[in-house]
Design a protein around this motif. Structure first.
Motif, PDB file in Angstrom:
ATOM      1  N   SER A 156      51.918  49.883  46.632  1.00  0.00           N
ATOM      2  CA  SER A 156      53.225  50.266  47.172  1.00  0.00           C
ATOM      3  C   SER A 156      53.014  51.056  48.450  1.00  0.00           C
ATOM      4  O   SER A 156      51.894  51.489  48.741  1.00  0.00           O
ATOM      5  CB  SER A 156      54.021  51.093  46.152  1.00  0.00           C
ATOM      6  N   THR A 157      54.080  51.233  49.221  1.00  0.00           N
ATOM      7  CA  THR A 157      53.932  51.920  50.511  1.00  0.00           C
ATOM      8  C   THR A 157      53.534  53.378  50.307  1.00  0.00           C
ATOM      9  O   THR A 157      52.783  53.930  51.093  1.00  0.00           O
ATOM     10  CB  THR A 157      55.251  51.906  51.318  1.00  0.00           C
ATOM     11  N   LYS A 158      54.030  53.989  49.232  1.00  0.00           N
ATOM     12  CA  LYS A 158      53.736  55.405  49.022  1.00  0.00           C
ATOM     13  C   LYS A 158      52.314  55.618  48.533  1.00  0.00           C
ATOM     14  O   LYS A 158      51.620  56.523  48.972  1.00  0.00           O
ATOM     15  CB  LYS A 158      54.713  55.988  47.981  1.00  0.00           C
ATOM     16  N   PHE A 159      51.902  54.794  47.592  1.00  0.00           N
ATOM     17  CA  PHE A 159      50.598  55.009  46.977  1.00  0.00           C
ATOM     18  C   PHE A 159      50.079  53.708  46.374  1.00  0.00           C
ATOM     19  O   PHE A 159      50.782  53.042  45.619  1.00  0.00           O
ATOM     20  CB  PHE A 159      50.713  56.072  45.885  1.00  0.00           C
ATOM     21  N   THR A 160      48.861  53.371  46.715  1.00  0.00           N
ATOM     22  CA  THR A 160      48.251  52.159  46.169  1.00  0.00           C
ATOM     23  C   THR A 160      46.937  52.519  45.498  1.00  0.00           C
ATOM     24  O   THR A 160      46.107  53.218  46.093  1.00  0.00           O
ATOM     25  CB  THR A 160      47.987  51.138  47.300  1.00  0.00           C
ATOM     26  N   ALA A 161      46.787  52.093  44.258  1.00  0.00           N
ATOM     27  CA  ALA A 161      45.504  52.249  43.573  1.00  0.00           C
ATOM     28  C   ALA A 161      45.384  51.087  42.603  1.00  0.00           C
ATOM     29  O   ALA A 161      46.279  50.868  41.779  1.00  0.00           O
ATOM     30  CB  ALA A 161      45.427  53.570  42.829  1.00  0.00           C
ATOM     31  N   VAL A 162      44.325  50.312  42.733  1.00  0.00           N
ATOM     32  CA  VAL A 162      44.139  49.160  41.856  1.00  0.00           C
ATOM     33  C   VAL A 162      42.722  49.174  41.312  1.00  0.00           C
ATOM     34  O   VAL A 162      41.749  49.104  42.066  1.00  0.00           O
ATOM     35  CB  VAL A 162      44.425  47.831  42.592  1.00  0.00           C
ATOM     36  N   ARG A 163      42.621  49.317  39.995  1.00  0.00           N
ATOM     37  CA  ARG A 163      41.322  49.272  39.323  1.00  0.00           C
ATOM     38  C   ARG A 163      41.098  47.859  38.803  1.00  0.00           C
ATOM     39  O   ARG A 163      42.051  47.143  38.514  1.00  0.00           O
ATOM     40  CB  ARG A 163      41.309  50.254  38.144  1.00  0.00           C
ATOM     41  N   GLY A 164      39.830  47.507  38.637  1.00  0.00           N
ATOM     42  CA  GLY A 164      39.502  46.144  38.235  1.00  0.00           C
ATOM     43  C   GLY A 164      39.535  45.911  36.738  1.00  0.00           C
ATOM     44  O   GLY A 164      40.389  46.445  36.023  1.00  0.00           O
ATOM     45  N   LEU A 165      38.578  45.147  36.256  1.00  0.00           N
ATOM     46  CA  LEU A 165      38.613  44.651  34.893  1.00  0.00           C
ATOM     47  C   LEU A 165      38.899  45.744  33.857  1.00  0.00           C
ATOM     48  O   LEU A 165      38.323  46.810  33.873  1.00  0.00           O
ATOM     49  CB  LEU A 165      37.304  43.969  34.517  1.00  0.00           C
ATOM     50  N   GLY A 166      39.795  45.416  32.956  1.00  0.00           N
ATOM     51  CA  GLY A 166      40.230  46.380  31.956  1.00  0.00           C
ATOM     52  C   GLY A 166      41.554  47.018  32.367  1.00  0.00           C
ATOM     53  O   GLY A 166      42.241  47.623  31.554  1.00  0.00           O
ATOM     54  N   TYR A 167      41.915  46.863  33.671  1.00  0.00           N
ATOM     55  CA  TYR A 167      43.177  47.417  34.178  1.00  0.00           C
ATOM     56  C   TYR A 167      43.987  46.310  34.865  1.00  0.00           C
ATOM     57  O   TYR A 167      45.045  45.927  34.388  1.00  0.00           O
ATOM     58  CB  TYR A 167      42.909  48.580  35.135  1.00  0.00           C
ATOM     59  N   VAL A 168      43.447  45.816  36.012  1.00  0.00           N
ATOM     60  CA  VAL A 168      44.109  44.734  36.735  1.00  0.00           C
ATOM     61  C   VAL A 168      43.052  43.698  37.115  1.00  0.00           C
ATOM     62  O   VAL A 168      42.057  44.042  37.754  1.00  0.00           O
ATOM     63  CB  VAL A 168      44.783  45.250  38.028  1.00  0.00           C
ATOM     64  N   ALA A 169      43.268  42.456  36.733  1.00  0.00           N
ATOM     65  CA  ALA A 169      42.325  41.407  37.123  1.00  0.00           C
ATOM     66  C   ALA A 169      42.674  40.990  38.552  1.00  0.00           C
ATOM     67  O   ALA A 169      43.297  39.958  38.779  1.00  0.00           O
ATOM     68  CB  ALA A 169      42.404  40.236  36.147  1.00  0.00           C
ATOM     69  N   TRP A 170      42.269  41.810  39.520  1.00  0.00           N
ATOM     70  CA  TRP A 170      42.595  41.501  40.936  1.00  0.00           C
ATOM     71  C   TRP A 170      41.507  40.652  41.584  1.00  0.00           C
ATOM     72  O   TRP A 170      41.652  40.177  42.687  1.00  0.00           O
ATOM     73  CB  TRP A 170      42.902  42.766  41.734  1.00  0.00           C
ATOM     74  N   TYR A 171      40.386  40.463  40.897  1.00  0.00           N
ATOM     75  CA  TYR A 171      39.368  39.492  41.304  1.00  0.00           C
ATOM     76  C   TYR A 171      39.132  38.625  40.061  1.00  0.00           C
ATOM     77  O   TYR A 171      39.362  39.087  38.932  1.00  0.00           O
ATOM     78  CB  TYR A 171      38.070  40.194  41.759  1.00  0.00           C
ATOM     79  N   PRO A 172      38.699  37.373  40.212  1.00  0.00           N
ATOM     80  CA  PRO A 172      38.660  36.470  39.060  1.00  0.00           C
ATOM     81  C   PRO A 172      37.610  36.863  38.012  1.00  0.00           C
ATOM     82  O   PRO A 172      36.518  37.312  38.367  1.00  0.00           O
ATOM     83  CB  PRO A 172      38.302  35.113  39.670  1.00  0.00           C
ATOM     84  N   VAL A 173      37.977  36.685  36.768  1.00  0.00           N
ATOM     85  CA  VAL A 173      37.082  36.933  35.639  1.00  0.00           C
ATOM     86  C   VAL A 173      37.223  35.774  34.653  1.00  0.00           C
ATOM     87  O   VAL A 173      38.054  34.881  34.858  1.00  0.00           O
ATOM     88  CB  VAL A 173      37.418  38.275  34.938  1.00  0.00           C
ATOM     89  N   ALA A 174      36.452  35.782  33.594  1.00  0.00           N
ATOM     90  CA  ALA A 174      36.597  34.770  32.544  1.00  0.00           C
ATOM     91  C   ALA A 174      36.203  35.393  31.217  1.00  0.00           C
ATOM     92  O   ALA A 174      35.034  35.679  30.992  1.00  0.00           O
ATOM     93  CB  ALA A 174      35.716  33.560  32.842  1.00  0.00           C
ATOM     94  N   THR A 175      37.202  35.656  30.384  1.00  0.00           N
ATOM     95  CA  THR A 175      36.947  36.333  29.110  1.00  0.00           C
ATOM     96  C   THR A 175      37.810  35.726  28.008  1.00  0.00           C
ATOM     97  O   THR A 175      38.811  35.083  28.289  1.00  0.00           O
ATOM     98  CB  THR A 175      37.331  37.831  29.202  1.00  0.00           C
ATOM     99  N   GLU A 176      37.418  35.985  26.783  1.00  0.00           N
ATOM    100  CA  GLU A 176      38.274  35.640  25.648  1.00  0.00           C
ATOM    101  C   GLU A 176      39.437  36.637  25.637  1.00  0.00           C
ATOM    102  O   GLU A 176      39.349  37.691  26.265  1.00  0.00           O
ATOM    103  CB  GLU A 176      37.485  35.768  24.339  1.00  0.00           C
TER     104      GLU A 176
END
Ligand SMILES: [Zn+2]
Length: 579
Positions: A156-176
């Motif tokens: 968002s314009t005010k604040f941006t924070a994006v964590r990866g696997l376990g929070y946000v899949a912002w890069y590709p993964v492959a899991t059950e």
């Protein structure tokens, strides 16, 4: 007729097997390398990605299908190999490893089957929004406020924070699929993925528009190297590399930060949080002497960034610690600082060493500040979490899962409760067994690149002490023997000389893990503490001499984690003292 129907059924069963054999093996491929360009548009809360990923077939059979998963708020645009579009089916896949509780899964038909150990390069493109989303936590009944202070990822314009696997899949993964409702399933899946990806590398270019001359946001990424973002053609650009992911969760943060820059730490704080930022920087500087004494001089500068929500749960990964600076008083700041500084000074690829020591440092810090009882209290908080894990494990024993003693051991575990809380207790016990100077020397001789065998740390400590530690490492580190449970079986007193009483105390350990446990004998006007080794499922006997008639014996002061609630106090009646 009967035979025919039987045969028919037999065929059914066979068909079942055939379908199963061709069903998706979502964890067949390890993503060994990522080379991705991200364009982040805070005003639209959008993220667009394109680039290349390399997949290695780590299964034992050739794979014609690859599965790629991203957050359900993102959409697949294109998947190519060698410049040619590949056919893929995109479908939602319910899984709590993403904050939305679901993934956008692409089932990709590869140009040809990839044999075991071989790799395939895919060119990919996807885009979408990342907004505050607490669906998965709402799904398990967490109230909105709690959910948002846990899953605070967003663009968002005010604040941006994006964590990866376990929070946000912002890069590709492959899991059950992982479910938060099913005990540890989501955590197991995240742990498994991290283990598979530990040696993978990631190169990221993150750009964001910089049209607005007045606002110059700061972009932070927890990568191995990530030169400060620079401006190119109305864009901020950061070029970041994770040499190997290890257990790091790739994370980026964009905010209008101001900075307190000290020699040991950089504190990125939000507008108006100047005082809190200074409090934290001071706490870091105060903790330096203790941490240096134990873990050596800092290898890298500690990096801390502010979270807007004062109730947000802190998060650390790689060199970056994210936490709300407001509402973190001097005591909590000191605890966080001790942890963060330990990471900046000491690194191990093994979680039980890396995280265990950082938590151990927090206990050391409290002991340094307010004495041993404060440290034991702090470990007590962790221990309650640990007992919960142990109870859960006991509950599972009726239906054993894949994990056995060795798989759940500290050396192999990806369970946070174990490699944080249990490991902290293990370090504390080791310290009390071998003494501070020996343990400090052992830690100083540690080289992460030489840590190729589970027994490496034991050998380093053993080199500084005459004690045999094999049994201890066996019970606590190499295997999961659970926790000890001490009970004082008997305490006999004999008056030896005038003004001298000899106590013979027998302590049993009902658990399977042994430990060296403190034993305190109290008498009028004083007490004597001795230490006694009691092996799992056996007894230990010790003689203690005191100057006055003993009144009670107490086993374990809280420094050894235990299961159960056995009474640890043994009262000695005056009449029991033989003349
Ligand atoms: Zn840590």
């Amino acid at each position: 007729m009967k035979l025919r129907s039987l045969r028919f059924c037999f065929l059914c069963v066979l068909c079942g097997f055939v379908v199963n054999a061709f069903s998706l093996d979502r964890e067949a491929f390890t993503f060994t390398s990522y080379d991705l360009n991200f364009r982040v548009e805070p005003a639209q809360q959008r993220l667009g990605a394109r680039g290349k990923i390399t997949l290695r077939n780590d299964s034992t059979t050739p794979q014609k299908i690859a599965v790629l998963q991203i957050s359900s708020s993102l959409d697949w645009r294109s998947i190519k190999a060698g410049g040619k579009q590949l056919q893929f089916v995109s479908q939602p896949y319910t899984s709590d490893i993403d904050h939305t509780g679901s993934l956008s899964e692409a089932i990709v038909t590869l140009p040809e089957a990839v044999p075991p150990k071989a790799t395939v390069d895919l060119e990919i493109a996807y885009e979408g929004v990342i907004v505050l989303d607490a669906t998965r936590l709402a799904g398990i009944g967490a109230p909105d406020s709690r959910a948002h202070s846990t899953d605070w990822d967003q663009i968002s314009t005010k604040f941006t924070a994006v964590r990866g696997l376990g929070y946000v899949a912002w890069y590709p993964v492959a899991t059950e699929a992982g479910s938060l409702a099913e005990g540890t399933s989501a955590f197991d899946i995240v742990g498994r993925w991290k283990t598979r990806e530990a040696a993978s590398s990631m190169h990221l270019q993150i750009s964001l528009p910089s049209d607005d001359e007045a606002e110059k946001p700061e972009l932070l990424v927890n990568a191995t190297t990530c030169p400060t973002a620079h401006e190119v053609q109305h864009q901020f650009l950061a070029d970041c590399t994770y040499r190997s992911l290890g257990l790091v969760v790739p994370t980026f943060v964009i905010a209008d930060y101001e900075v307190v820059d000290r020699a040991a730490v950089q504190v990125h704080f939000l507008h108006g949080h100047d005082t809190s930022a200074a409090v934290y920087a001071d706490a870091v500087e105060k903790a330096i002497p203790l941490i240096t004494e134990w873990f050596g001089v800092q290898r890298s500068k500690a990096e801390t960034a502010d979270l807007a929500d004062p109730n947000a749960l802190p998060f650390e990964s790689g060199p970056l610690l994210l936490m709300p600076l407001t509402g973190t008083g001097p005591k909590l700041s000191g605890l966080a600082a001790a942890h963060q500084l330990t990471h900046a000074s000491f690194f191990s690829p093994r979680p039980w060493i890396n995280e265990g020591l950082a938590h151990f440092a927090q206990a050391l810090y409290l002991e340094h500040l307010s004495g041993r009882p404060a440290a034991l209290d702090y470990m007590g908080l962790h221990r309650s979490a640990l007992s919960a894990v142990e109870t859960e494990k006991d509950a599972q024993t009726t239906a054993p899962r894949s994990g056995d003693e060795a798989a759940r051991s500290l050396v192999n575990t990806t369970d946070e409760e174990l490699y944080r809380s249990k490991a902290m207790c293990v370090w504390w016990m080791l310290r009390e067994m071998v003494g501070d100077p020996a343990l400090k020397k052992a830690l100083a001789s540690y080289r992460p690149e030489e840590d190729n065998e589970p027994s490496y740390m034991q050998r380093l400590i053993q080199a500084q002490t005459k004690r045999d530690l094999e049994w201890f490492f066996d019970d606590w580190v190499y295997r999961d023997r659970g926790l000890p449970e001490f009970k004082i079986e008997s305490a006999f007193t004999r008056k030896t000389l005038p003004g001298a009483y000899m106590l013979t105390i027998t302590v049993s350990d009902l658990g399977a893990a042994g430990a060296e446990v403190p034993l305190t004998v109290k008498f009028a006007g004083g007490e004597v503490t001795e230490r006694l080794v009691v092996r799992g499922k056996s007894n230990g006997v010790i003689r203690v001499q005191v100057p006055k008639p003993p009144e009670e014996v107490v086993v374990n002061d809280g420094s050894v984690p235990e299961s159960g609630t056995t009474n640890h106090v043994f009262k000695i009646e005056a009449s029991e003292t033989s003349k």
